[in-house]
Write a protein that holds these residues in place. Structure first.
Motif, PDB file in Angstrom:
ATOM      1  N   ASP A   2      14.806 -13.976  15.486  1.00  0.00           N
ATOM      2  CA  ASP A   2      15.957 -13.506  14.670  1.00  0.00           C
ATOM      3  C   ASP A   2      15.767 -13.874  13.049  1.00  0.00           C
ATOM      4  N   PRO A   3      15.414 -12.885  11.956  1.00  0.00           N
ATOM      5  CA  PRO A   3      15.221 -13.224  10.822  1.00  0.00           C
ATOM      6  C   PRO A   3      16.209 -14.027   9.984  1.00  0.00           C
ATOM      7  N   ALA A   4      17.534 -13.740  10.461  1.00  0.00           N
ATOM      8  CA  ALA A   4      18.449 -14.709   9.813  1.00  0.00           C
ATOM      9  C   ALA A   4      18.539 -16.235  10.217  1.00  0.00           C
ATOM     10  N   HIS A   5      17.446 -16.656  10.885  1.00  0.00           N
ATOM     11  CA  HIS A   5      17.356 -18.129  11.231  1.00  0.00           C
ATOM     12  C   HIS A   5      16.092 -18.494  10.280  1.00  0.00           C
ATOM     13  N   ASP A   6      15.348 -17.588   9.570  1.00  0.00           N
ATOM     14  CA  ASP A   6      13.993 -17.775   9.125  1.00  0.00           C
ATOM     15  C   ASP A   6      14.088 -17.425   7.658  1.00  0.00           C
ATOM     16  N   LEU A   7      14.117 -18.388   6.488  1.00  0.00           N
ATOM     17  CA  LEU A   7      14.086 -17.984   5.382  1.00  0.00           C
ATOM     18  C   LEU A   7      13.119 -17.337   4.625  1.00  0.00           C
ATOM     19  N   ASP A   8      11.832 -17.427   5.181  1.00  0.00           N
ATOM     20  CA  ASP A   8      10.742 -16.743   4.824  1.00  0.00           C
ATOM     21  C   ASP A   8      10.839 -15.287   5.327  1.00  0.00           C
ATOM     22  N   GLY A   9      11.403 -15.227   6.611  1.00  0.00           N
ATOM     23  CA  GLY A   9      11.206 -13.793   7.160  1.00  0.00           C
ATOM     24  C   GLY A   9      12.611 -13.017   6.466  1.00  0.00           C
ATOM     25  N   THR A  10      13.632 -13.821   6.189  1.00  0.00           N
ATOM     26  CA  THR A  10      14.639 -13.045   5.568  1.00  0.00           C
ATOM     27  C   THR A  10      14.239 -12.624   3.904  1.00  0.00           C
ATOM     28  N   ARG A  11      13.646 -13.454   3.641  1.00  0.00           N
ATOM     29  CA  ARG A  11      13.347 -12.832   1.751  1.00  0.00           C
ATOM     30  C   ARG A  11      12.233 -12.002   1.958  1.00  0.00           C
ATOM     31  N   LEU A  12      11.430 -11.898   2.902  1.00  0.00           N
ATOM     32  CA  LEU A  12      10.553 -10.731   2.882  1.00  0.00           C
ATOM     33  C   LEU A  12      11.045  -9.522   3.343  1.00  0.00           C
ATOM     34  N   PHE A  13      11.866  -9.490   4.331  1.00  0.00           N
ATOM     35  CA  PHE A  13      12.596  -8.388   5.084  1.00  0.00           C
ATOM     36  C   PHE A  13      13.594  -7.490   3.862  1.00  0.00           C
ATOM     37  N   GLY A  14      14.172  -8.748   3.029  1.00  0.00           N
ATOM     38  CA  GLY A  14      14.918  -8.100   2.001  1.00  0.00           C
ATOM     39  C   GLY A  14      14.415  -7.539   0.886  1.00  0.00           C
ATOM     40  N   HIS A  15      13.205  -7.982   0.622  1.00  0.00           N
ATOM     41  CA  HIS A  15      12.067  -7.410  -0.617  1.00  0.00           C
ATOM     42  C   HIS A  15      11.568  -6.066  -0.032  1.00  0.00           C
ATOM     43  N   ILE A  16      11.284  -5.922   1.231  1.00  0.00           N
ATOM     44  CA  ILE A  16      10.695  -4.759   1.566  1.00  0.00           C
ATOM     45  C   ILE A  16      11.739  -3.806   1.897  1.00  0.00           C
ATOM     46  N   GLU A  17      12.894  -4.100   1.963  1.00  0.00           N
ATOM     47  CA  GLU A  17      14.109  -2.966   2.013  1.00  0.00           C
ATOM     48  C   GLU A  17      14.361  -2.687   0.697  1.00  0.00           C
ATOM     49  N   VAL A  18      14.073  -3.338  -0.300  1.00  0.00           N
ATOM     50  CA  VAL A  18      14.335  -2.924  -1.753  1.00  0.00           C
ATOM     51  C   VAL A  18      13.324  -1.538  -1.997  1.00  0.00           C
TER      52      VAL A  18
ATOM     53  N   SER B 158       0.869  -1.170   0.130  1.00  0.00           N
ATOM     54  CA  SER B 158       0.094  -0.282  -0.201  1.00  0.00           C
ATOM     55  C   SER B 158       0.846   1.306   0.031  1.00  0.00           C
ATOM     56  N   GLY B 159       2.247   1.044  -0.196  1.00  0.00           N
ATOM     57  CA  GLY B 159       2.970   2.126  -0.463  1.00  0.00           C
ATOM     58  C   GLY B 159       3.855   2.554   0.823  1.00  0.00           C
ATOM     59  N   ARG B 160       3.825   1.911   1.760  1.00  0.00           N
ATOM     60  CA  ARG B 160       4.398   2.284   3.282  1.00  0.00           C
ATOM     61  C   ARG B 160       5.312   1.179   3.571  1.00  0.00           C
ATOM     62  N   PRO B 161       6.518   1.241   2.759  1.00  0.00           N
ATOM     63  CA  PRO B 161       7.575   0.060   2.962  1.00  0.00           C
ATOM     64  C   PRO B 161       8.515   0.463   4.575  1.00  0.00           C
ATOM     65  N   VAL B 162       8.616   1.864   4.534  1.00  0.00           N
ATOM     66  CA  VAL B 162       9.287   2.349   5.649  1.00  0.00           C
ATOM     67  C   VAL B 162       8.560   1.847   7.142  1.00  0.00           C
ATOM     68  N   ALA B 163       7.171   2.120   6.973  1.00  0.00           N
ATOM     69  CA  ALA B 163       6.318   1.667   8.005  1.00  0.00           C
ATOM     70  C   ALA B 163       6.452   0.286   8.283  1.00  0.00           C
ATOM     71  N   ALA B 164       6.618  -0.543   7.140  1.00  0.00           N
ATOM     72  CA  ALA B 164       6.672  -1.906   7.237  1.00  0.00           C
ATOM     73  C   ALA B 164       7.686  -2.421   7.786  1.00  0.00           C
ATOM     74  N   LEU B 165       9.179  -1.921   7.578  1.00  0.00           N
ATOM     75  CA  LEU B 165      10.365  -2.172   8.347  1.00  0.00           C
ATOM     76  C   LEU B 165      10.231  -1.786   9.525  1.00  0.00           C
ATOM     77  N   ARG B 166       9.641  -0.707  10.102  1.00  0.00           N
ATOM     78  CA  ARG B 166       9.593  -0.242  11.450  1.00  0.00           C
ATOM     79  C   ARG B 166       8.697  -1.342  12.320  1.00  0.00           C
ATOM     80  N   ALA B 167       7.641  -1.840  11.784  1.00  0.00           N
ATOM     81  CA  ALA B 167       6.943  -2.908  12.398  1.00  0.00           C
ATOM     82  C   ALA B 167       7.699  -4.107  12.561  1.00  0.00           C
ATOM     83  N   ILE B 168       8.594  -4.592  11.438  1.00  0.00           N
ATOM     84  CA  ILE B 168       9.219  -5.917  11.709  1.00  0.00           C
ATOM     85  C   ILE B 168      10.511  -5.510  12.702  1.00  0.00           C
ATOM     86  N   GLU B 169      11.085  -4.276  12.523  1.00  0.00           N
ATOM     87  CA  GLU B 169      12.228  -4.181  13.515  1.00  0.00           C
ATOM     88  C   GLU B 169      11.869  -3.941  14.894  1.00  0.00           C
ATOM     89  N   SER B 170      10.478  -3.399  14.983  1.00  0.00           N
ATOM     90  CA  SER B 170       9.922  -3.366  16.615  1.00  0.00           C
ATOM     91  C   SER B 170       9.792  -4.617  16.987  1.00  0.00           C
TER      92      SER B 170
END
Length: 560
Positions: free
Chosen positions: A295-311, A275-287
């Motif tokens: 730890d997203p590093a131990h979660d393949l799905d979480g790592t992929r989604l985290f990285g995609h939103i970071e783009v 919906s156009g709010r990637p910064v808010a999405a990352l803030r929610a994940i990081e909180s």
């Protein structure tokens, strides 16, 4: 055996008569079936009627589950089933690791009419629904250990029996307690088949039943999570979507399950990002990470989604580190067996995320290869959400931007086909946008209007993750037709898009095209400032591909 006479009475009505001189039993299909049915021993006749509760193929264990309805013992039932196969009233074929049976359509119709006229109907429907519940529960256990392709090959057809069981459970003579359990058990199947509208309708049917409140916290969390996904993946993202994710999060907290908390938080992040709010999405994940031991590093799905939103938030270097690490785990995109928790096949998701990132960073050949592999795999899986994402988020835009308009045309048509099965707003809007873009590059000015309307539609439906980039494409297209005023108007219009500031990934493109517009107006100093801003932003992000586009624009002569 009681009630046998009632099973042998009644008629489906005349279908098609044969020649007048044929034997009576051959003059109609009805008569043929009547004749065959009346020759059956009691147990076989009863079993044939009971088996009509299955709308598709069934196993010997499925058949055994309904023997009790007719008081048929296991040995007699197995013998009767074998005889029905020998008499060609039941077909038997090899399935995935087991023998599968089915009633041919005409026999199924006849047998089901016999069952409806009998006193066995209610008990048969109940046993059938309970058996489908057992099958779906077993299928869910296999969901995390099988590939999507193999799991669907084994369980795809169960959706027909699921629909039939729900029809009984929520009907006048049904049992809504079984119905709500069936809805929860059926969630993996609906999700793998990408039939989200059907899933949403079933969940809301269950939620409106008093029986829903008797579900366990885990089951309620599964249902609310799936409901939020179904709303997110609709034609339009509306205010209820945010509320649905909030309800999902609350249910997940009540389960005290880290898995459900992760699914809910990252699902909400997807909704925010698209919906156009990637910064808010990352803030929610990081909180969430700060508040828990996740730890997203131990979660393949979480790592992929985290990285995609970071783009989308312009954090390309961090995104690259996350996404590249996944290749060690999922291996070759075309051959991997990983399965995702977030609606999209994991290898497909890694492919289109890395291809978009690669294009932004100037790795055009690799981006093209990754996107092609992702599209191929998703198509082979016949998973519409995976295919729709691979096409709309990477494959179609990248082939167009590479100037391969023939391939872009093919992918646009593929995406249109996806929208016929899954009416997801971002797929519909992206498909329409590139209908216009492809028309425009062929010299058809009407394509510009199509592009503009699709942008307005995506904005109105709250699918805003690509609006800035598509607006830059539209403005540049106006310039190719010599309409500087319209190009400038398009860019100014983009300034009103909600959350455009969060879409940092496309800011270099917006400044590049703004420079082109100003140069076309003869304002060379102002154009130079926008070009320099574009270069500075691209360099800061590590977006070599965007920097190269701006450098090429700076070297071009005015071509209007």
């Amino acid at each position: 055996m009681p009630h046998l006479n009632r099973l042998k009475e009644g008629s489906l009505g005349e279908m098609r008569r044969g020649p007048r001189d044929s034997p009576l039993r051959h003059q109609t299909l009805q008569a043929t079936l009547d004749w065959s049915f009346r020759l059956l021993p009691e147990t076989e006749a009863l079993l044939l009627s009971l088996l009509s509760v299955f709308t598709t193929r069934f196993t010997a264990d499925d058949a055994e589950a309904i023997y009790a309805v007719g008081e048929i013992d296991a040995m007699a039932g197995r013998y009767a089933l074998g005889q029905l196969v020998a008499k060609s009233l039941v077909a038997a074929n090899a399935g995935v690791g087991t023998l599968l049976y089915r009633l041919v359509e005409s026999t199924w119709t006849y047998a089901s009419q016999r069952l409806m006229a009998s006193d066995y109907l209610d008990a048969a429907k109940r046993h059938f629904a309970e058996r489908i519940l057992d099958r779906l529960t077993m299928a869910e256990r296999e969901w995390s250990i099988m590939t999507s392709r193999d799991w669907l090959r084994k369980h795809r057809e169960q959706v027909h029996d699921l629909r039939a069981a729900l029809g009984w459970a929520f009907g006048p003579e049904g049992d809504e307690r079984i119905g709500t359990q069936l809805v929860v058990a059926g969630l993996p199947l609906w999700q793998e088949l990408s039939v989200f509208k059907e899933m949403l309708a079933a969940i809301e049917l269950a939620q409106n039943s008093p029986a829903f409140r008797s579900l366990s916290p885990i089951s309620m969390s599964k249902a609310t999570l799936a409901r939020a996904w179904a709303m997110t993946l609709g034609l339009s993202m509306h205010a209820e979507t945010d509320q649905a994710w909030q309800e999902s999060s609350e249910c997940a907290h009540r389960t005290a399950s880290m898995d459900f908390l992760v699914r809910s938080i990252f699902g909400q992040a997807v909704s925010l990002a698209y919906s156009g709010r990637p910064v808010a999405a990352l803030r929610a994940i990081e909180s969430f990470i700060e508040a828990t031991d996740y730890d997203p590093a131990h979660d393949l799905d979480g790592t992929r989604l985290f990285g995609h939103i970071e783009v989308y938030a312009g954090r390309l270097q961090s995104a690259r580190a996350r996404l590249e690490s996944l290749l060690e785990h999922v291996g070759n995109i075309a051959d991997s067996t990983a399965l995702s928790r977030f609606q999209v096949d994991l290898p497909v998701a890694v492919g289109f995320s890395l291809s978009l990132l690669g294009w932004l960073q100037g790795e055009h050949d690799r981006a093209a290869t990754l996107s092609s592999h992702a599209i191929k795999r998703a198509a082979e899986l016949d998973h519409m959400i995976s295919l729709g994402n691979a096409l709309s988020l990477a494959g179609l835009p990248l082939s167009f931007l590479a100037g391969d308009f023939e391939e872009a045309q093919r992918r646009q048509q593929m995406l249109t086909e996806v929208t016929r099965r899954e009416n997801v707003g971002i797929y519909v809007g992206t498909s329409e946008f590139f209908v216009g873009a492809l028309a425009a590059v062929q010299g058809d000015r009407a394509g510009l209007g199509i592009m503009e309307r699709s942008i307005d539609t995506l904005n109105g439906q709250r699918w805003r993750t690509r609006l800035g980039f598509y607006t830059a494409m539209l403005a540049e297209a106006w310039l190719t037709f010599g309409d500087v005023a319209q190009a400038e108007a398009s860019l100014r219009k983009s300034l009103a898009f909600p959350y455009l500031r969060q879409e940092l990934w496309c800011h270099p493109e917006l400044h590049r095209v703004a420079g082109l517009v100003l140069r076309a107006k003869g304002q060379h100093d102002a154009a130079e400032r926008h070009f320099r801003t574009s270069l500075r932003m691209a360099n800061r992000m590590g977006a070599i591909g965007l920097r190269q586009r701006t450098e090429a624009s700076m070297q071009e002569a005015v071509g209007i």
